[in-house]
Write a protein that holds these residues in place. Structure first.
Motif, PDB file in Angstrom:
ATOM      1  N   VAL A 159      -1.420   3.086 -10.780  1.00  0.00           N
ATOM      2  CA  VAL A 159      -0.627   3.522  -9.503  1.00  0.00           C
ATOM      3  C   VAL A 159      -0.363   4.853  -9.519  1.00  0.00           C
ATOM      4  CG1 VAL A 159       1.727   3.237  -8.531  1.00  0.00           C
ATOM      5  CG2 VAL A 159       0.659   1.250  -9.368  1.00  0.00           C
ATOM      6  N   PRO A 160      -0.433   5.580  -8.350  1.00  0.00           N
ATOM      7  CA  PRO A 160      -0.114   7.136  -8.348  1.00  0.00           C
ATOM      8  C   PRO A 160       1.196   7.458  -8.782  1.00  0.00           C
ATOM      9  CG  PRO A 160      -1.084   6.377  -6.318  1.00  0.00           C
ATOM     10  CD  PRO A 160      -0.813   5.139  -7.122  1.00  0.00           C
ATOM     11  N   ALA A 161       1.413   8.869  -9.586  1.00  0.00           N
ATOM     12  CA  ALA A 161       2.626   9.051 -10.207  1.00  0.00           C
ATOM     13  C   ALA A 161       3.616   9.536  -9.350  1.00  0.00           C
ATOM     14  CB  ALA A 161       2.150  10.170 -11.488  1.00  0.00           C
ATOM     15  N   ASP A 162       3.292  10.032  -8.255  1.00  0.00           N
ATOM     16  CA  ASP A 162       4.150  10.552  -7.091  1.00  0.00           C
ATOM     17  C   ASP A 162       3.492  10.356  -5.859  1.00  0.00           C
ATOM     18  OD1 ASP A 162       2.442  12.542  -7.072  1.00  0.00           O
ATOM     19  OD2 ASP A 162       3.361  13.916  -8.368  1.00  0.00           O
ATOM     20  N   GLY A 163       4.366  10.668  -4.978  1.00  0.00           N
ATOM     21  CA  GLY A 163       3.902  10.343  -3.524  1.00  0.00           C
ATOM     22  C   GLY A 163       4.101   8.924  -2.849  1.00  0.00           C
ATOM     23  N   ASP A 164       3.889   8.729  -1.623  1.00  0.00           N
ATOM     24  CA  ASP A 164       4.138   7.312  -1.132  1.00  0.00           C
ATOM     25  C   ASP A 164       3.749   6.096  -1.761  1.00  0.00           C
ATOM     26  OD1 ASP A 164       5.411   8.913   0.987  1.00  0.00           O
ATOM     27  OD2 ASP A 164       3.853   8.603   2.254  1.00  0.00           O
ATOM     28  N   GLY A 165       2.618   6.476  -2.460  1.00  0.00           N
ATOM     29  CA  GLY A 165       1.837   5.226  -3.252  1.00  0.00           C
ATOM     30  C   GLY A 165       2.526   5.261  -4.604  1.00  0.00           C
ATOM     31  N   SER A 166       3.195   5.846  -5.281  1.00  0.00           N
ATOM     32  CA  SER A 166       3.998   5.829  -6.307  1.00  0.00           C
ATOM     33  C   SER A 166       5.000   4.661  -6.316  1.00  0.00           C
ATOM     34  CB  SER A 166       4.468   7.073  -6.686  1.00  0.00           C
ATOM     35  OG  SER A 166       5.837   7.355  -5.941  1.00  0.00           O
ATOM     36  N   PHE A 167       5.445   4.190  -7.442  1.00  0.00           N
ATOM     37  CA  PHE A 167       6.662   3.073  -7.649  1.00  0.00           C
ATOM     38  C   PHE A 167       7.738   3.491  -6.738  1.00  0.00           C
ATOM     39  CE2 PHE A 167       4.427   2.250 -11.681  1.00  0.00           C
ATOM     40  CZ  PHE A 167       3.779   1.107 -11.205  1.00  0.00           C
ATOM     41  N   GLU A 168       8.143   5.018  -7.041  1.00  0.00           N
ATOM     42  CA  GLU A 168       9.368   5.543  -6.265  1.00  0.00           C
ATOM     43  C   GLU A 168       9.103   5.347  -4.478  1.00  0.00           C
ATOM     44  OE1 GLU A 168      12.124   6.118  -7.114  1.00  0.00           O
ATOM     45  OE2 GLU A 168      12.102   6.049  -9.493  1.00  0.00           O
ATOM     46  N   GLY A 169       7.841   5.900  -4.176  1.00  0.00           N
ATOM     47  CA  GLY A 169       7.391   6.031  -2.956  1.00  0.00           C
ATOM     48  C   GLY A 169       7.513   4.550  -2.348  1.00  0.00           C
ATOM     49  N   MET A 170       6.806   3.727  -2.868  1.00  0.00           N
ATOM     50  CA  MET A 170       6.790   2.233  -2.622  1.00  0.00           C
ATOM     51  C   MET A 170       8.208   1.725  -2.090  1.00  0.00           C
ATOM     52  SD  MET A 170       3.599   0.786  -4.489  1.00  0.00           S
ATOM     53  CE  MET A 170       3.535  -0.878  -3.528  1.00  0.00           C
ATOM     54  N   ALA A 171       9.429   1.946  -2.809  1.00  0.00           N
ATOM     55  CA  ALA A 171      10.541   1.274  -2.948  1.00  0.00           C
ATOM     56  C   ALA A 171      11.204   1.786  -1.625  1.00  0.00           C
ATOM     57  CB  ALA A 171      11.415   1.898  -4.170  1.00  0.00           C
ATOM     58  N   GLN A 172      10.684   2.900  -1.012  1.00  0.00           N
ATOM     59  CA  GLN A 172      11.499   3.369   0.410  1.00  0.00           C
ATOM     60  C   GLN A 172      11.004   2.691   1.536  1.00  0.00           C
ATOM     61  OE1 GLN A 172      11.853   7.628   0.366  1.00  0.00           O
ATOM     62  NE2 GLN A 172      11.218   7.650  -1.679  1.00  0.00           N
ATOM     63  N   ASP A 173       9.711   1.778   1.496  1.00  0.00           N
ATOM     64  CA  ASP A 173       8.995   1.277   2.606  1.00  0.00           C
ATOM     65  C   ASP A 173       9.248  -0.257   2.394  1.00  0.00           C
ATOM     66  OD1 ASP A 173       8.443   4.078   3.810  1.00  0.00           O
ATOM     67  OD2 ASP A 173       6.649   3.875   2.377  1.00  0.00           O
ATOM     68  N   PRO A 174       9.021  -0.769   3.557  1.00  0.00           N
ATOM     69  CA  PRO A 174       8.630  -2.491   3.840  1.00  0.00           C
ATOM     70  C   PRO A 174       7.236  -2.730   3.262  1.00  0.00           C
ATOM     71  CG  PRO A 174       8.588  -1.407   5.918  1.00  0.00           C
ATOM     72  CD  PRO A 174       9.007  -0.353   4.995  1.00  0.00           C
ATOM     73  N   VAL A 175       7.220  -3.829   2.739  1.00  0.00           N
ATOM     74  CA  VAL A 175       6.070  -4.072   1.682  1.00  0.00           C
ATOM     75  C   VAL A 175       4.517  -3.824   2.374  1.00  0.00           C
ATOM     76  CG1 VAL A 175       5.940  -6.591   2.791  1.00  0.00           C
ATOM     77  CG2 VAL A 175       5.094  -5.979   0.499  1.00  0.00           C
ATOM     78  N   ALA A 176       4.427  -4.108   3.447  1.00  0.00           N
ATOM     79  CA  ALA A 176       3.050  -3.850   4.439  1.00  0.00           C
ATOM     80  C   ALA A 176       2.793  -2.263   4.405  1.00  0.00           C
ATOM     81  CB  ALA A 176       2.867  -4.521   5.611  1.00  0.00           C
ATOM     82  N   THR A 177       3.804  -1.674   4.705  1.00  0.00           N
ATOM     83  CA  THR A 177       3.905  -0.133   4.590  1.00  0.00           C
ATOM     84  C   THR A 177       3.502   0.367   3.339  1.00  0.00           C
ATOM     85  OG1 THR A 177       5.187   0.007   6.546  1.00  0.00           O
ATOM     86  CG2 THR A 177       4.714   2.062   5.195  1.00  0.00           C
ATOM     87  N   ALA A 178       4.202  -0.186   2.326  1.00  0.00           N
ATOM     88  CA  ALA A 178       4.104   0.231   0.908  1.00  0.00           C
ATOM     89  C   ALA A 178       2.988   0.070   0.199  1.00  0.00           C
ATOM     90  CB  ALA A 178       5.269  -0.374   0.115  1.00  0.00           C
TER      91      ALA A 178
END
Length: 215
Positions: free
Chosen positions: A69-88
């Motif tokens: 999993v990417p360490a940063d950015g939208d695809g990171s764990f922190e980034g995914m936590a901000q978006d609904p599941v399909a977007t994440a």
């Protein structure tokens, strides 16, 4: 070999609608609750995220697949936590085939609008286990694809402890069975969790190494 499901498109739609109703409906901006998973890592405090139901804190993730999993950015764990599941999922390189499948089944808005769900998300490697001819046929059959994908979604946010000996009714209507402990869990006996307790704004995600097939 993927078996053709006998349910009609009308029945599949009815099951999906019932499941989403049980999940709390598809409207509104109610802030999702932070799951009771043990010991979240340091992350920004939960705050309201307009249009996505609220931002979650990244959970305590586990499993060998988490290293990819990417360490940063939208695809990171922190980034995914901000978006609904399909977007994440669309931002996570491990899930690109799943994202394609969700788009073909026209389930993006359905999943993004659902409240408090758990998704057992097949990785790209999971889809590669399916013979290409069968995978192409599945992606071309929206009714069967919807059956398969909604079987991977269950009501409620479930922490790892809930998976130790669990039976969950999927949005497809069939039962999903989980077992394990610590950082070692399986789903329906054959599918292993390779990265668990991934948070999005409306779902807890467990990335699995085998596509689940409803019976």
């Amino acid at each position: 070999m993927i078996r053709k499901n006998a349910l009609t498109a009308t029945a599949a739609a009815a099951v999906l609608a019932f499941g989403l109703s049980a999940c709390g409906g598809m409207e509104g901006d109610t802030e999702a609750e932070t799951p009771a998973a043990g010991g979240a890592e340091e992350s920004p405090a939960t705050e309201e995220n307009e249009g996505s139901g609220g931002m979650q804190e990244a959970g305590e993730n586990f499993g060998p697949g988490c290293a990819d999993v990417p360490a940063d950015g939208d695809g990171s764990f922190e980034g995914m936590a901000q978006d609904p599941v399909a977007t994440a999922a669309s931002n996570n390189p491990l899930l690109s085939t799943l994202v394609t499948a969700v788009g073909e089944a026209d389930l993006v808005d359905t999943l993004n609008s659902a409240e408090d769900i758990t998704v057992f998300a097949p990785s790209n490697d999971a889809f590669e286990k399916i013979p290409q001819e069968d995978l192409d046929a599945l992606l071309a059959d929206q009714e069967q694809l919807t059956e398969v994908l909604t079987y991977h979604v269950v009501e409620g946010r479930h922490a790892p402890a809930d998976l130790e000996e669990g039976t969950f009714t999927s949005l497809q209507g069939g039962d999903v069975m989980t077992a394990g402990s610590g950082e070692d869990y399986t789903v329906d006996d054959d599918s292993a969790v390779v990265c668990g307790n991934v948070q999005t704004s409306n779902a807890t995600v467990y990335i699995v190494d085998t596509v689940l097939m409803p019976s």
